[in-house]
Design an enzyme around this catalytic site. Structure first.
Site, PDB file in Angstrom:
ATOM      1  N   HIS A   1      -1.459   0.655   7.483  1.00 13.97           N
ATOM      2  CA  HIS A   1      -1.951   0.754   6.111  1.00 13.97           C
ATOM      3  C   HIS A   1      -1.849   2.190   5.615  1.00 13.97           C
ATOM      4  O   HIS A   1      -2.072   3.144   6.371  1.00 13.97           O
ATOM      5  CB  HIS A   1      -3.409   0.285   6.083  1.00 13.97           C
ATOM      6  CG  HIS A   1      -3.977   0.127   4.702  1.00 13.97           C
ATOM      7  ND1 HIS A   1      -3.438  -0.745   3.775  1.00 13.97           N
ATOM      8  CD2 HIS A   1      -5.021   0.724   4.089  1.00 13.97           C
ATOM      9  CE1 HIS A   1      -4.140  -0.669   2.650  1.00 13.97           C
ATOM     10  NE2 HIS A   1      -5.104   0.222   2.823  1.00 13.97           N
TER      11      HIS A   1
ATOM     12  N   CYS B   1       0.816  -1.214   0.000  1.00 11.42           N
ATOM     13  CA  CYS B   1       0.000   0.000   0.000  1.00 11.42           C
ATOM     14  C   CYS B   1       0.850   1.264   0.000  1.00 11.42           C
ATOM     15  O   CYS B   1       0.430   2.298  -0.516  1.00 11.42           O
ATOM     16  CB  CYS B   1      -0.946   0.004   1.193  1.00 11.42           C
ATOM     17  SG  CYS B   1      -0.125  -0.257   2.780  1.00 11.42           S
TER      18      CYS B   1
END
Length: 809
Positions: free
Chosen positions: A767, A322
């Site tokens: 994330h 990510c």
């Protein structure tokens, strides 16, 4: 009519285990084996090419490489009933990431051998070739080999945990059994879990606080700091097979102990009777990574609207990728990168002239491929909802739902596997599948692009990375003699410290911090400070005033909000709210701009050359080599010869040069360049392979103490320096400045274009997502999910962003 060239195919060899087979996707665009025409795999070099009439990458490769035979591969999903019967239960998750759904047994493939000599436009199918046993073996070799994408994944996933010299040469003091499981506790507190056993003396100490709230006071680390005993094993993770969490505090990393059973026996522990009772470090981090996600619902609980179209294409998570996806989405939202890398004509023109034998090894090819994938809109369509794809099974009630109760269908997302493998190749961190820092990847990407452009000498192409480039001026003034010195460094990001002022604690005990104004962080960076200084003019230790200013303003201002701190050697993130100026605009004025030496200012003389000084050696690497018994001077020479960072490379160099007659002679520093020793031939050759001259390479290595990585950065910061040591010195009143981008016009007004957010407690977990302004609205790019962002969440997340991208207006 039978193909007259059929006999030539039989001389081709199936792929070797070490060869990449690009059978899933075109190496120059994201057309893949699921498209109606499939992918043509070259049977000579196994490059994958598409058959789209406007792109014709398979045809271009056949013509340029002179490889006439391909295997066309088409894939289609098997019926879900068939898959349900044949699928095995998923393997237990052991990797540190969100793992992808298995694809085995979900598809069937149709293959056709083709000859491009018989039909130079589309390739002529050769159904008769399938009857030849040697051609069958060739086809089977292609289809049964590990695909390039899977090969990259496997290589990156297999994070090797190896022994170190401390586990291999572990000294053990004579000691007796430790308390039995359940009775043992930390020697410095009452904790009975997260206990680490020192394998030298048997001391028990609690670990550091871990992901998921596992308690720990760091007494195991304190024991190492007090005694120097380096290796510990985590009780509760020991298995009958001899596995366990082992940590070397000296190396500051997880390691293996091949003699763990014998080492534990000294403390009365029989590994064959052990039962694993605690989660390993990897399992804890997996749990933590899986737990973090960004909401896909609005404030009123409704699902955010999925978006599709040009510039709205998602990137599938390859496993902790990510950080890369958020950076790519952001840079390709900027006009400079779109104009530089995106257009079908540009894509095809480069494919026809690329100097690399294989597009998968060409940075330019892969950048154009990613640009085409993200910007064109060609691949931004909803994921199929049948045949075993993303939405084939019911989603849990926690999934966001539309107002009518249905679940929104997102994109399948592109998989930039080839891009990630190439950009991360040879890099200690970015070649792995572990979570990385988005700001570090951003700067790494810019370095790779500049290095590639310099190597290929693309004089006719613009450098998109220049939109981030600016100059940072450092002004130093002695408080006694009032003389000054100016230095200008090239930079791409503005890293600002964000002060942490505790406000309160929430109901769960989490610290809440006071709001911080972004402009106050910038002003703090540009504020003067006083430091001790050995003035070359006064000839004594004095105080000097140091101030940083912009030497130029960039077109795109990238602000890195430093909200991480080290807690017990572990990077921890602080959720400090940063408040942006009104209308998300930053204004940099004349007072923020440095103008260099001013009338009436007298420059400081140059510092006396440190002719007898040695460069600064990597302390950790030097310590590891010395611990193995090598003399210090040999260790220093080995580090200088191998880049001053990698103890393993230095050790190999030592073994190869043990018989050198001058191996124990003192290091002879060279004068005039910070005292660095003469660069080795290996280092010079490595930089020369990047397109630099020998003189440039030697000077860069001297200027950076033999550190090859820093030498590359120095070279890009001094593009006009040809390396001649005898070049006439510039006048002290007109200091030489590196060629940097940006403007010296003030004021400059910037408007927020994008921001990258991180959710999670450290750089090793959590994330990243990107929010990008598209027209008059904000769009959330969360891996493959591209949605219209909720206004309330944007306002909140802006305050906790990690990277801000402001466009000059």
């Amino acid at each position: 009519m039978a193909c007259p060239h059929l006999s030539e195919i039989t001389r081709l060899e199936p792929p070797r285990l070490s060869q990449s087979v690009q059978r899933e996707e075109c190496t120059q665009c994201f057309d893949n084996q699921d498209s109606p025409s499939g992918i043509d795999v070259c049977l000579s070099c196994f490059n994958g090419g598409c058959l789209d009439p406007g792109r014709h990458h398979a045809r271009t490769h056949a013509q340029r490489a002179g490889h006439p035979f391909t295997l066309n591969v088409k894939r289609k999903a098997r019926p879900s009933e068939h898959r349900a019967e044949s699928e095995e239960p998923p393997a237990k998750m052991k990797k540190l990431a969100i793992v992808e759904e298995r694809e085995e047994d979900k598809y069937e493939h149709v293959t056709t051998v083709k000859c491009w000599k018989c039909n130079p436009e589309t390739g002529a199918p050769l159904p008769e070739a399938a009857n030849d046993d040697r051609v069958k073996a060739l086809i089977n070799g292609v289809m049964q080999s590990m695909s390039s994408a899977r090969q990259s994944e496997v290589q990156a996933w297999e994070e090797e945990i190896l022994p170190c010299e401390h586990t291999l040469m572990l000294p053990q003091a004579s000691t007796g059994p430790i308390p039995q499981s359940g009775l043992a506790h930390c020697a410095s507190c009452d904790l009975r879990e997260n206990l680490w056993l020192c394998l030298t003396c048997g001391a028990l100490g609690c670990g550091r606080q871990q992901f998921g709230g596992l308690g720990g006071n760091g007494h195991g680390l304190a024991h190492f700091e007090a005694t120097g005993h380096p290796v510990s094993v985590k009780l509760g993770t020991i298995t009958p097979e001899g596995g366990a969490d082992i940590y070397c505090y000296t190396c500051n990393d997880a390691k293996q102990d091949p003699e763990l059973a014998a080492h534990l026996a000294a403390f009365g522990i029989n590994v064959q009777t052990q039962t694993k009772t605690e989660k390993s470090m990897t399992e804890l981090q997996i749990e933590h990574n899986l737990k973090y996600d960004f909401s896909l619902t609005s404030e009123d609980g409704k699902a955010l609207e999925p978006l599709f179209g040009a510039g709205l294409t998602g990137l599938s998570n390859l496993g902790n990728s990510c950080y890369m996806a958020s950076v790519l989405q952001t840079v390709f939202s900027l006009p400079a990168f779109r104009e530089r890398y995106f257009s079908v004509d540009a894509l095809n023109s480069h494919a026809e002239t690329c100097s690399e034998p294989l597009p998968a090894a060409c940075v330019e090819c892969q950048m154009r491929k990613v640009a085409d994938g993200l910007v064109s809109g060609r691949y931004a369509y909803p994921a199929p909802t049948h045949g075993g794809f993303a939405q084939s099974s019911p989603l849990p009630e926690a999934e966001p739902r539309k107002q009518d109760g249905s679940v929104p269908v997102f994109q399948a997302g592109l998989k930039p596997t080839g891009f990630k493998a190439l950009i991360g190749k040879g890099h200690e961190e970015f070649s792995t599948m572990r979570q990385q820092d988005a700001e570090e990847f951003f700067t790494h990407l810019l370095s790779v692009l500049r290095r590639d452009a310099h190597k290929r000498k693309d004089g006719g192409l613009t450098d998109a990375t220049q939109v981030f480039s600016y100059g940072l001026e450092q002004r130093l003034q002695c408080t006694d003699c009032k003389r000054v010195r100016y230095r200008v460094d090239a930079a791409d990001t503005v890293s600002v410290a964000v002060p942490a002022v505790e406000k309160s604690k929430d109901a769960e005990g989490k610290i809440q911090y006071e709001d911080v104004q972004l402009m106050s962080c910038l002003e703090a960076l540009l504020s003067p400070e006083t430091l001790e200084y050995a003035c070359p003019s006064c000839g004594k230790s004095v105080y000097a005033n140091k101030q940083t200013k912009f030497a130029s303003f960039p077109e795109v201002l990238v602000v890195h909000a430093k909200k991480f701190t080290l807690v017990n050697w572990v990077p921890a993130k602080l959720d400090i709210p940063v408040i942006l100026p009104e209308h998300d605009q930053v204004v940099l004025e004349e007072r923020h701009l440095g103008r260099g030496l001013q009338p009436g200012e007298e420059p400081l003389p140059e510092d006396a050359p440190a002719a007898a000084a040695l460069p600064e050696f990597n302390a950790a690497a030097l310590g590891q080599l010395e611990a193995m018994g090598f003399p210090t001077v040999r260790c220093q020479k080995a580090l200088l010869a191998t880049g001053n960072s990698d103890p393993e490379a230095a050790m190999n160099w030592l073994f190869e040069h043990m018989e050198d007659p001058d191996i124990d002679d003192p290091i002879q520093p060279s004068g005039g360049s910070g005292g660095a020793a003469e660069p080795s031939a290996e280092q010079v050759a490595m930089l020369a392979d990047m397109g630099f001259t020998s003189a440039q390479a030697k000077k860069a290595l001297r200027e950076t103490g033999g550190n090859a990585e820093r030498a590359v950065e120095w070279l890009f910061s001094h593009p006009d320096d040809m390396g001649e040591e005898s070049a006439p010195a510039a006048s002290s009143s007109t200091p030489v400045q590196p060629e940097i981008g940006g403007t010296k016009e003030a004021p400059v007004r910037y408007t927020l274009k994008a921001f990258i957010s991180h959710k999670g407690p450290s750089v090793h977990s959590g994330h990243y997502v990107a929010h990008i302004r598209v027209g008059d609205e904000w769009v959330l790019f969360n891996d493959e999910k591209v949605v219209r962002a909720d206004a309330e969440s944007v306002r909140d997340l802006k305050r906790f962003a990690y990277l801000y991208f402001f466009e000059g207006v």
